[in-house]
Design a protein around this motif. Structure first.
Motif, PDB file in Angstrom:
ATOM      1  N   THR A 114       0.835  -1.194   0.000  1.00  0.00           N
ATOM      2  CA  THR A 114       0.000   0.000   0.000  1.00  0.00           C
ATOM      3  C   THR A 114       0.874   1.250   0.000  1.00  0.00           C
ATOM      4  OG1 THR A 114      -0.146  -0.055   2.412  1.00  0.00           O
ATOM      5  CG2 THR A 114      -1.903  -1.145   1.174  1.00  0.00           C
ATOM      6  N   VAL A 115       0.275   2.371  -0.376  1.00  0.00           N
ATOM      7  CA  VAL A 115       0.978   3.651  -0.374  1.00  0.00           C
ATOM      8  C   VAL A 115       0.860   4.265   1.018  1.00  0.00           C
ATOM      9  CG1 VAL A 115       1.088   5.950  -1.390  1.00  0.00           C
ATOM     10  CG2 VAL A 115       0.465   3.987  -2.822  1.00  0.00           C
ATOM     11  N   PRO A 116       1.965   4.637   1.647  1.00  0.00           N
ATOM     12  CA  PRO A 116       1.888   5.176   3.009  1.00  0.00           C
ATOM     13  C   PRO A 116       1.172   6.517   3.068  1.00  0.00           C
ATOM     14  CG  PRO A 116       4.112   5.422   2.129  1.00  0.00           C
ATOM     15  CD  PRO A 116       3.362   4.571   1.157  1.00  0.00           C
ATOM     16  N   SER A 117       0.415   6.718   4.137  1.00  0.00           N
ATOM     17  CA  SER A 117      -0.259   7.998   4.368  1.00  0.00           C
ATOM     18  C   SER A 117       0.745   9.013   4.909  1.00  0.00           C
ATOM     19  CB  SER A 117      -1.394   7.830   5.372  1.00  0.00           C
ATOM     20  OG  SER A 117      -2.370   6.926   4.905  1.00  0.00           O
ATOM     21  N   PHE A 181       4.947  -7.464  -6.186  1.00  0.00           N
ATOM     22  CA  PHE A 181       3.928  -6.829  -5.371  1.00  0.00           C
ATOM     23  C   PHE A 181       2.626  -6.572  -6.139  1.00  0.00           C
ATOM     24  CE2 PHE A 181       7.995  -5.670  -3.556  1.00  0.00           C
ATOM     25  CZ  PHE A 181       7.783  -5.877  -2.192  1.00  0.00           C
ATOM     26  N   LEU A 182       1.538  -6.638  -5.387  1.00  0.00           N
ATOM     27  CA  LEU A 182       0.252  -6.110  -5.841  1.00  0.00           C
ATOM     28  C   LEU A 182       0.104  -4.749  -5.171  1.00  0.00           C
ATOM     29  CD1 LEU A 182      -2.639  -6.357  -7.109  1.00  0.00           C
ATOM     30  CD2 LEU A 182      -3.354  -7.215  -4.869  1.00  0.00           C
ATOM     31  N   LEU A 183       0.081  -3.683  -5.958  1.00  0.00           N
ATOM     32  CA  LEU A 183      -0.134  -2.346  -5.416  1.00  0.00           C
ATOM     33  C   LEU A 183      -1.621  -2.146  -5.158  1.00  0.00           C
ATOM     34  CD1 LEU A 183       2.077   0.246  -7.384  1.00  0.00           C
ATOM     35  CD2 LEU A 183       2.002  -0.147  -4.908  1.00  0.00           C
ATOM     36  N   VAL A 184      -1.971  -1.673  -3.976  1.00  0.00           N
ATOM     37  CA  VAL A 184      -3.369  -1.465  -3.626  1.00  0.00           C
ATOM     38  C   VAL A 184      -3.549  -0.037  -3.124  1.00  0.00           C
ATOM     39  CG1 VAL A 184      -5.303  -2.220  -2.192  1.00  0.00           C
ATOM     40  CG2 VAL A 184      -3.635  -3.895  -3.010  1.00  0.00           C
ATOM     41  N   ASP A 185      -4.566   0.648  -3.647  1.00  0.00           N
ATOM     42  CA  ASP A 185      -4.870   2.008  -3.215  1.00  0.00           C
ATOM     43  C   ASP A 185      -6.392   2.171  -3.165  1.00  0.00           C
ATOM     44  OD1 ASP A 185      -4.210   4.495  -2.291  1.00  0.00           O
ATOM     45  OD2 ASP A 185      -3.478   5.279  -4.188  1.00  0.00           O
ATOM     46  N   ASP A 186      -6.845   3.334  -2.682  1.00  0.00           N
ATOM     47  CA  ASP A 186      -8.286   3.522  -2.565  1.00  0.00           C
ATOM     48  C   ASP A 186      -8.904   4.099  -3.837  1.00  0.00           C
ATOM     49  OD1 ASP A 186      -7.166   6.049  -2.197  1.00  0.00           O
ATOM     50  OD2 ASP A 186      -7.707   6.165  -0.085  1.00  0.00           O
ATOM     51  N   VAL A 211      -2.181  -4.032 -10.174  1.00  0.00           N
ATOM     52  CA  VAL A 211      -2.654  -2.925  -9.339  1.00  0.00           C
ATOM     53  C   VAL A 211      -4.147  -3.091  -9.112  1.00  0.00           C
ATOM     54  CG1 VAL A 211      -2.896  -0.415  -9.138  1.00  0.00           C
ATOM     55  CG2 VAL A 211      -0.902  -1.389 -10.318  1.00  0.00           C
ATOM     56  N   ALA A 212      -4.593  -2.898  -7.877  1.00  0.00           N
ATOM     57  CA  ALA A 212      -6.016  -2.968  -7.553  1.00  0.00           C
ATOM     58  C   ALA A 212      -6.400  -1.754  -6.733  1.00  0.00           C
ATOM     59  CB  ALA A 212      -6.338  -4.240  -6.768  1.00  0.00           C
ATOM     60  N   VAL A 213      -7.546  -1.160  -7.051  1.00  0.00           N
ATOM     61  CA  VAL A 213      -8.036  -0.007  -6.301  1.00  0.00           C
ATOM     62  C   VAL A 213      -9.512  -0.203  -5.984  1.00  0.00           C
ATOM     63  CG1 VAL A 213      -6.371   1.587  -7.326  1.00  0.00           C
ATOM     64  CG2 VAL A 213      -8.606   1.281  -8.416  1.00  0.00           C
ATOM     65  N   LEU A 214      -9.951   0.479  -4.946  1.00  0.00           N
ATOM     66  CA  LEU A 214     -11.359   0.413  -4.575  1.00  0.00           C
ATOM     67  C   LEU A 214     -12.225   1.071  -5.639  1.00  0.00           C
ATOM     68  CD1 LEU A 214     -13.684  -0.074  -2.576  1.00  0.00           C
ATOM     69  CD2 LEU A 214     -13.008   2.037  -1.404  1.00  0.00           C
ATOM     70  N   ALA A 215     -11.825   2.253  -6.109  1.00  0.00           N
ATOM     71  CA  ALA A 215     -12.646   2.995  -7.073  1.00  0.00           C
ATOM     72  C   ALA A 215     -11.773   3.751  -8.050  1.00  0.00           C
ATOM     73  CB  ALA A 215     -13.569   3.974  -6.338  1.00  0.00           C
ATOM     74  N   GLU A 216     -12.299   3.997  -9.231  1.00  0.00           N
ATOM     75  CA  GLU A 216     -11.605   4.821 -10.215  1.00  0.00           C
ATOM     76  C   GLU A 216     -12.475   6.020 -10.539  1.00  0.00           C
ATOM     77  OE1 GLU A 216     -11.920   5.352 -13.780  1.00  0.00           O
ATOM     78  OE2 GLU A 216     -13.879   4.398 -13.981  1.00  0.00           O
ATOM     79  N   THR A 217     -11.815   7.175 -10.672  1.00  0.00           N
ATOM     80  CA  THR A 217     -12.514   8.410 -11.001  1.00  0.00           C
ATOM     81  C   THR A 217     -12.607   8.536 -12.514  1.00  0.00           C
ATOM     82  OG1 THR A 217     -11.591   9.454  -9.041  1.00  0.00           O
ATOM     83  CG2 THR A 217     -12.517  10.909 -10.696  1.00  0.00           C
ATOM     84  N   PRO A 218     -13.808   8.641 -13.063  1.00  0.00           N
ATOM     85  CA  PRO A 218     -13.922   8.817 -14.520  1.00  0.00           C
ATOM     86  C   PRO A 218     -13.171  10.061 -14.961  1.00  0.00           C
ATOM     87  CG  PRO A 218     -16.055   8.278 -13.554  1.00  0.00           C
ATOM     88  CD  PRO A 218     -15.125   8.559 -12.410  1.00  0.00           C
ATOM     89  N   LEU A 219     -12.359   9.925 -15.989  1.00  0.00           N
ATOM     90  CA  LEU A 219     -11.571  11.054 -16.478  1.00  0.00           C
ATOM     91  C   LEU A 219     -12.454  12.040 -17.232  1.00  0.00           C
ATOM     92  CD1 LEU A 219      -8.368   9.269 -17.782  1.00  0.00           C
ATOM     93  CD2 LEU A 219      -8.561  10.706 -15.757  1.00  0.00           C
ATOM     94  N   ARG A 220     -12.059  13.293 -17.146  1.00  0.00           N
ATOM     95  CA  ARG A 220     -12.754  14.336 -17.895  1.00  0.00           C
ATOM     96  C   ARG A 220     -11.717  15.363 -18.333  1.00  0.00           C
ATOM     97  NH1 ARG A 220     -12.724  18.650 -14.528  1.00  0.00           N
ATOM     98  NH2 ARG A 220     -12.701  18.262 -12.279  1.00  0.00           N
ATOM     99  N   ARG A 221     -12.096  16.224 -19.260  1.00  0.00           N
ATOM    100  CA  ARG A 221     -11.219  17.311 -19.679  1.00  0.00           C
ATOM    101  C   ARG A 221     -11.317  18.444 -18.666  1.00  0.00           C
ATOM    102  NH1 ARG A 221      -7.096  16.423 -23.162  1.00  0.00           N
ATOM    103  NH2 ARG A 221      -7.749  14.851 -24.661  1.00  0.00           N
TER     104      ARG A 221
END
Length: 233
Positions: A114-117, A181-186, A211-221
């Motif tokens: 995981t990525v450290p806070s 490693f499996l990278l995991v983020d939110d 890589v696995a994440v809880l959610a992905e933010t839809p990209l926009r311009r």
């Protein structure tokens, strides 16, 4: 436990939760309805969606859900509103993405990273959101990364600013000598944090299998920052 016993136990659990909800009403983190920490309708949004691959420049990830609507509200309340009572349903969603990311990989050959806070984030929240979700499902990450410097919260930054903010911010604590490693983020927005984490692991002779994440933010311009960015998580 037999199937009838399992159904009976779940029925008792639901009855107890209903009784608690009457005595101590709580608002759903997703829609705000007075129900449970995550109401039935929002639970379906969090757990019922199949994981899928979300691509960002330089990295791709298995994501359980999209960061929008009630899902975004639930994750925001969990991360920054102290609603750790939503960790259960969120953890099941994250595990779904992890399972998809590791499909076909030999068992026991990949560690979770995981990525450290930041210190400020840990002080404000009192917990590391991703680590807590993993702990709910009995997963213990390898804390092989550390921050090399203070950096801003990524929320609110555009794509270019996120890359500059994340660049060089992580390093491995020790040589990794071929560990995978499996990278995991939110939340995956531009992918800059995960790209930096992968770089830091690679410098220490480690590698990222998925890589696995809880959610992905839809990209926009975005007209104000240049290039592609995501809705602010």
């Amino acid at each position: 436990m037999t199937q009838p016993e399992g159904r009976s136990a779940r029925a008792v659990q639901r009855a107890v939760l209903d009784a608690i909800g009457v005595l101590l009403p709580v608002a759903c983190v997703g829609c705000g309805a007075v129900d449970r920490a995550v109401c039935g309708r929002c639970r379906v949004l969090l757990v019922g969606a199949p994981p899928y691959v979300a691509e960002r420049p330089g990295i791709g990830a298995w994501a359980a859900v999209r960061y929008e609507g009630a899902v975004a509200s639930a994750i925001g309340a969990y991360k920054d509103g102290g609603r750790t009572d939503a960790a259960g349903p969120l953890s099941w969603a994250l595990v779904g993405a992890i399972a998809a990311a590791l499909h076909g990989e030999p068992h026991g050959t990949i560690e979770v990273c995981t990525v450290p806070s930041t210190v400020a984030a840990m002080r404000a929240r009192g917990y590391a959101p991703v680590d807590l979700l993993l702990a709910r499902r009995g997963i213990r990450p390898s804390h092989v990364l550390r921050l090399t410097r203070a950096h801003e919260d990524q929320a609110g930054l555009g794509a270019a600013a996120r890359r500059a903010n994340a660049d060089g911010a992580l390093e491995a604590r020790r040589p990794l000598d071929g560990r995978r490693f499996l990278l995991v983020d939110d939340v995956l927005t531009t992918g800059s944090t995960l790209v930096e984490a992968r770089r830091a692991l690679s410098v220490a002779e480690g590698s990222v299998a998925a890589v696995a994440v809880l959610a992905e933010t839809p990209l926009r311009r975005s007209s104000g920052h240049g290039g592609l960015t995501g809705d602010t998580p």
